[in-house]
Write a protein that holds these residues in place. Structure first.
Motif, short mmCIF file in Angstrom:
data_model
loop_
_atom_site.label_atom_id
_atom_site.label_comp_id
_atom_site.label_asym_id
_atom_site.label_seq_id
_atom_site.Cartn_x
_atom_site.Cartn_y
_atom_site.Cartn_z
N UNK A 145 0.83 -1.20 0.00
CA UNK A 145 0.00 0.00 0.00
C UNK A 145 0.87 1.25 0.00
N UNK A 146 1.93 1.23 0.80
CA UNK A 146 2.84 2.37 0.84
C UNK A 146 3.51 2.61 -0.50
N UNK A 147 3.86 1.53 -1.19
CA UNK A 147 4.48 1.67 -2.52
C UNK A 147 3.47 2.24 -3.52
N UNK A 148 2.22 1.78 -3.44
CA UNK A 148 1.19 2.27 -4.35
C UNK A 148 0.89 3.75 -4.12
N UNK A 149 1.01 4.20 -2.88
CA UNK A 149 0.74 5.60 -2.54
C UNK A 149 1.97 6.49 -2.67
N UNK A 150 3.09 5.90 -3.03
CA UNK A 150 4.31 6.67 -3.21
C UNK A 150 5.07 6.96 -1.93
N UNK A 151 4.64 6.34 -0.82
CA UNK A 151 5.36 6.55 0.45
C UNK A 151 6.64 5.72 0.52
N UNK A 152 6.63 4.58 -0.17
CA UNK A 152 7.82 3.73 -0.23
C UNK A 152 8.23 3.57 -1.69
N UNK A 153 9.54 3.52 -1.92
CA UNK A 153 10.06 3.31 -3.27
C UNK A 153 10.55 1.86 -3.35
N UNK A 154 9.63 0.97 -3.68
CA UNK A 154 9.90 -0.47 -3.65
C UNK A 154 9.59 -1.10 -5.00
N UNK A 155 10.54 -1.84 -5.56
CA UNK A 155 10.31 -2.51 -6.84
C UNK A 155 9.69 -3.90 -6.65
N UNK A 199 13.12 3.57 1.01
CA UNK A 199 13.01 4.87 0.33
C UNK A 199 11.80 5.65 0.78
N UNK A 200 11.52 5.58 2.10
CA UNK A 200 10.33 6.24 2.63
C UNK A 200 10.38 7.74 2.41
N UNK A 201 9.24 8.29 2.01
CA UNK A 201 9.11 9.73 1.78
C UNK A 201 8.61 10.41 3.04
#
Length: 201
Positions: A145-155, A199-201
């Protein structure tokens, strides 16, 4: 009435004795291993004759399964208590804190959970694996969910989840309560490292 009271007292005494046996087994299994611990060792730890031990437990494997399952209960309860209305970053922080709290609070059982569970028979292993997968899903969902919302930069969400849990799980191997690093400081350091890695924002 007296008979009922005597029955309840006897049942309570047996339950207390079983709990004492489980606590002793957690210490023995975590320190010297499941296979290296004999039933005689366990009986001696709780001041029982070997034969008397079987009035409270059926086998050493039964004890191992209960200890591992008890730790699984603690981890799952901790994860399920995290509010779902928090941001993914806040949820992950709570998950990390809860995971470390369980390890510190249940250090012996956590050690058995991580290291000795592989000595269960295949059917019992499958039960524990299902519970571990359910626990892992809490972390995976939050990271995804964090990756989808751009809070995490995860591949790769699955790889990121395994990395986070692997780092957390290894804590049982070296952390000792009462040392220089408090639980609060430990949680803070871990969260900073994990957020940086994701890569948390």
């Amino acid at each position: 009435m007296a008979n009922n009271r005597s029955f309840e007292e006897a049942r309570e005494g047996k339950a207390n004795r079983r709990s004492e046996i489980l606590n002793a087994a957690g210490q023995l299994f975590s320190r010297q291993g499941f296979h290296a611990t004999s039933m005689r060792d366990l009986a001696k730890a709780v001041n029982l004759q070997g034969g008397s031990l079987y009035a409270h437990i059926q086998s050493k494997e039964e004890v191992l399964f209960e200890l591992v399952n008890r730790a699984a209960d603690e981890f799952l309860s901790s994860a399920e208590a995290v509010p779902s209305d928090l941001s993914p970053k806040e949820q992950l922080e709570r998950l990390v804190q809860g995971h470390l709290e369980v390890i510190v609070r249940e250090l012996d059982n956590a050690t058995v959970f991580f290291h000795e569970w592989k000595f269960l028979n295949p059917d019992l292993q499958r039960k524990i694996t299902a519970r571990r997968d359910a626990y892992e899903a809490h972390f995976r969902r939050v990271i995804e969910t964090g990756a989808q919302q751009g809070q995490f930069q995860v591949e790769d969400v699955r790889l990121a989840t395994l990395f986070v849990l692997s780092a957390l799980n290894w804590t049982y191997h070296w952390y000792r309560p009462g040392g220089k690093l408090t639980l609060e400081a430990l949680s803070s350091h871990y969260c900073k490292l994990i957020f940086r890695t994701l890569g948390a924002q």
